[in-house]
Design a protein around this motif. Structure first.
Motif, PDB file in Angstrom:
ATOM      1  N   SER A 110      27.274  58.529  77.533  1.00  0.00           N
ATOM      2  CA  SER A 110      28.035  58.677  78.784  1.00  0.00           C
ATOM      3  C   SER A 110      27.088  58.828  79.973  1.00  0.00           C
ATOM      4  O   SER A 110      27.370  58.331  81.078  1.00  0.00           O
ATOM      5  CB  SER A 110      28.982  59.876  78.701  1.00  0.00           C
ATOM      6  OG  SER A 110      29.856  59.732  77.592  1.00  0.00           O
ATOM      7  N   ASP A 140      34.720  56.930  78.603  1.00  0.00           N
ATOM      8  CA  ASP A 140      34.538  55.734  79.436  1.00  0.00           C
ATOM      9  C   ASP A 140      35.561  55.724  80.566  1.00  0.00           C
ATOM     10  O   ASP A 140      35.248  55.339  81.706  1.00  0.00           O
ATOM     11  CB  ASP A 140      34.670  54.465  78.587  1.00  0.00           C
ATOM     12  CG  ASP A 140      33.644  54.394  77.466  1.00  0.00           C
ATOM     13  OD1 ASP A 140      33.301  55.463  76.918  1.00  0.00           O
ATOM     14  OD2 ASP A 140      33.197  53.292  77.125  1.00  0.00           O
ATOM     15  N   HIS A 225      30.573  51.297  69.230  1.00  0.00           N
ATOM     16  CA  HIS A 225      31.023  50.902  67.888  1.00  0.00           C
ATOM     17  C   HIS A 225      30.533  49.511  67.502  1.00  0.00           C
ATOM     18  O   HIS A 225      30.973  48.946  66.503  1.00  0.00           O
ATOM     19  CB  HIS A 225      32.553  50.961  67.801  1.00  0.00           C
ATOM     20  CG  HIS A 225      33.069  52.358  67.701  1.00  0.00           C
ATOM     21  ND1 HIS A 225      33.391  52.955  66.500  1.00  0.00           N
ATOM     22  CD2 HIS A 225      33.287  53.301  68.649  1.00  0.00           C
ATOM     23  CE1 HIS A 225      33.792  54.186  66.705  1.00  0.00           C
ATOM     24  NE2 HIS A 225      33.749  54.427  68.013  1.00  0.00           N
ATOM     25  N   TYR A 247      24.516  57.688  66.958  1.00  0.00           N
ATOM     26  CA  TYR A 247      24.913  58.566  65.845  1.00  0.00           C
ATOM     27  C   TYR A 247      26.014  57.954  64.997  1.00  0.00           C
ATOM     28  O   TYR A 247      26.360  58.492  63.969  1.00  0.00           O
ATOM     29  CB  TYR A 247      25.352  59.948  66.347  1.00  0.00           C
ATOM     30  CG  TYR A 247      26.287  59.899  67.533  1.00  0.00           C
ATOM     31  CD1 TYR A 247      27.634  59.682  67.354  1.00  0.00           C
ATOM     32  CD2 TYR A 247      25.802  60.069  68.832  1.00  0.00           C
ATOM     33  CE1 TYR A 247      28.481  59.614  68.444  1.00  0.00           C
ATOM     34  CE2 TYR A 247      26.633  60.004  69.921  1.00  0.00           C
ATOM     35  CZ  TYR A 247      27.984  59.768  69.721  1.00  0.00           C
ATOM     36  OH  TYR A 247      28.809  59.689  70.803  1.00  0.00           O
ATOM     37  N   LYS A 248      26.577  56.822  65.427  1.00  0.00           N
ATOM     38  CA  LYS A 248      27.636  56.174  64.633  1.00  0.00           C
ATOM     39  C   LYS A 248      26.973  55.251  63.606  1.00  0.00           C
ATOM     40  O   LYS A 248      26.329  55.746  62.694  1.00  0.00           O
ATOM     41  CB  LYS A 248      28.611  55.471  65.569  1.00  0.00           C
ATOM     42  CG  LYS A 248      29.399  56.495  66.408  1.00  0.00           C
ATOM     43  CD  LYS A 248      30.221  55.900  67.520  1.00  0.00           C
ATOM     44  CE  LYS A 248      30.934  57.034  68.285  1.00  0.00           C
ATOM     45  NZ  LYS A 248      31.432  56.597  69.606  1.00  0.00           N
TER      46      LYS A 248
HETATM   47  C1  PLP Z   1      31.543  57.558  70.669  1.00  0.00           C
HETATM   48  C2  PLP Z   1      31.841  57.021  72.014  1.00  0.00           C
HETATM   49  C3  PLP Z   1      31.468  57.726  73.184  1.00  0.00           C
HETATM   50  C4  PLP Z   1      30.810  59.074  73.110  1.00  0.00           C
HETATM   51  O1  PLP Z   1      30.008  59.325  74.223  1.00  0.00           O
HETATM   52  P1  PLP Z   1      28.756  60.320  74.165  1.00  0.00           P
HETATM   53  O2  PLP Z   1      28.253  60.311  75.543  1.00  0.00           O
HETATM   54  O3  PLP Z   1      27.786  59.760  73.159  1.00  0.00           O
HETATM   55  O4  PLP Z   1      29.249  61.655  73.723  1.00  0.00           O
HETATM   56  C5  PLP Z   1      31.742  57.130  74.404  1.00  0.00           C
HETATM   57  N1  PLP Z   1      32.349  55.920  74.496  1.00  0.00           N
HETATM   58  C6  PLP Z   1      32.715  55.235  73.383  1.00  0.00           C
HETATM   59  C7  PLP Z   1      33.389  53.899  73.520  1.00  0.00           C
HETATM   60  C8  PLP Z   1      32.494  55.771  72.125  1.00  0.00           C
HETATM   61  O5  PLP Z   1      32.896  55.100  71.035  1.00  0.00           O
END
Ligand code: PLP
Length: 425
Positions: A110, A140, A225, A247-248
């Motif tokens: 983010s 987002d 993703h 981390y995914k």
């Molecule tokens: C997992 C995910 C996030 C998570 O944001 P972080 O800043 O890593 O906590 C944000 N946007 C999407 C589309 C995600 O799948």
């Protein structure tokens, strides 16, 4: 749609695993134990990837060098910390199909999304909208709305949402292109995901980029993703930027660092506004500590801070595995695994489960999103008891993602057998 002939038997799943050239990568990961003590059937790698066995060693080395060397570790460590992030650059570039200069590992997703919008969301009176999916990941949505407000605009005016047609769960490419053709001149930035976290739908990034650029919009993709899941070719696809977390599917560990892609065409663009920090400054003169920012060319020029080495070390253990396996081979395996999951789900009793992810393998990655008949709590309980880990999203969606690096055909078979036991009561 698929050339594989699948069979609904455990012996078939075992045979697929035995014949699989990538099956041994499973041994590189640590699986949480199930209630019975066996390794879990872990289908939540789209949420948090498993720990590569080597991550501990790589972090341990940096702890030792810190103990042994203190500040000297920056230059005299086994893997000096000053350039440590460069150890990941080429592997990460190959994962997303970019040139090394176009990528950098830094911050988290983010944060990076905001940094990229500082440079690539430049609204004017006529062209000020941001186009996103109606069902985009909440962070987002917050990011684009707050950017609109930051530029003095009302997000309800500035943020334009792509909605599926009535009665449909996912977007059609033709509708996205139609929106761009109709409203392109008002749109400053197209900001789409590559695989929607909830539906599992992936988009035709090349067609969207072409159409958006033809209208003069900037294009950014959120590959949270997509990275480590799809076969991406970011350089050729040509968006202006992309961001992702690691981390995914990338198995970098909880809260792991994010990645950024900035297309080569912006590698030397002093006119682009950006938020500046010393780690984006020319490496040759950084420690002269001068007052004037001299950006590094390429994505590295967007770095702000010196990065967390332990997180980089953990991620390095994983990206090395991707490099050995190659994304092309992993993606081919992923399509077979997910195809097998789909095949088995289709044989469950009529009406028990509905797959909301597109059936077309070109419009999805590893994940299938499933809606079940009946009370999800009982089903989740049953899956937990059987040592199956997948994730649940309110009100009734289970997301199951067999990942190409460490899941087996037997994992997929066991998951669906557990569902079948539940369906038959
Ligand atoms: C997992 C995910 C996030 C998570 O944001 P972080 O800043 O890593 O906590 C944000 N946007 C999407 C589309 C995600 O799948």
């Amino acid at each position: 749609m698929t050339s594989h002939r699948y069979e609904n038997t455990e012996s078939f799943a075992r045979r697929m695993d035995a014949e699989d050239a990538l099956a041994s990568f499973r041994d590189e990961f640590l699986f949480p134990p199930s209630p019975s003590g066996e390794p879990s059937v872990y289908l939540a790698g789209n949420s948090l990837g498993l720990q590569p066995k080597r991550a501990r060693q790589y972090i341990q080395e940096e702890l030792e060098d810190w103990a042994r060397l203190g500040v000297e570790g920056h230059v005299h460590g086994r893997h000096p910390w000053l350039p440590y992030h460069e150890l990941l650059t080429e592997q990460v570039a190959r994962i997303v199909g970019a040139q090394p200069q176009e990528v950098v590992v830094m911050n988290t997703l983010s944060v990076n999304l905001h940094l990229m919008m500082v440079s690539f969301y430049r609204p004017t009176r006529e062209r000020y909208k941001i186009l996103i999916e109606a069902g985009a990941f909440p962070s987002d949505q917050y990011a684009v709305a707050s950017q609109a407000r930051f530029h003095g605009m009302d997000p309800t005016q500035a943020v334009m949402l792509l909605q599926p047609r009535d009665g449909e769960a996912t977007l059609r490419t033709e509708d996205i292109l139609e929106t761009l053709a109709r409203h392109g001149k008002e749109i400053a930035l197209v900001m789409l995901g590559s695989v929607n976290y909830l539906t599992g739908q992936s988009f035709d990034l090349a067609a969207i980029t072409r159409a958006a650029h033809a209208q003069g919009c900037q294009v950014g993709f959120d590959l949270a993703h997509g990275a480590g899941n799809l076969k991406l070719a970011l350089h050729d696809t040509g968006p202006d930027f992309a961001v992702w977390c690691s981390y995914k599917y990338l198995n970098g560990g909880p809260g792991s660092l994010g990645g950024v892609f900035v297309h080569e065409r912006h590698a030397r663009s002093p006119q682009l506004p950006r938020f500046e920090g010393w780690w984006g400054h020319n490496k040759a003169t950084r420690f002269q500590m001068g007052p004037t920012f001299d950006p590094l060319p390429g994505a590295e020029g967007w770095q702000l801070s010196n990065p967390p080495i332990f997180q980089l070390a953990a991620l390095r253990a994983s990206v090395e595995l991707f490099d050995r396996a190659t994304m092309a081979a992993l993606h081919a395996r992923s399509q077979k695994l997910t195809g097998y999951l789909e095949f088995l789900l289709d044989q469950l009793p009529e009406g028990f489960v509905r797959i909301t992810t597109p059936r077309d393998p070109a419009q999805r990655g590893a994940q299938l999103s499933l809606r079940f008949r009946g009370e999800p709590k009982q089903l989740l309980q049953r899956l937990g008891d059987a040592g199956v880990i997948c994730d649940f999203r309110e009100p009734d969606i289970i997301r199951a993602a067999p990942t190409a690096l460490y899941n087996s055909f037997l994992d997929v078979h066991r998951f669906v057998k557990t569902l079948e036991g539940h369906a038959r009561g």
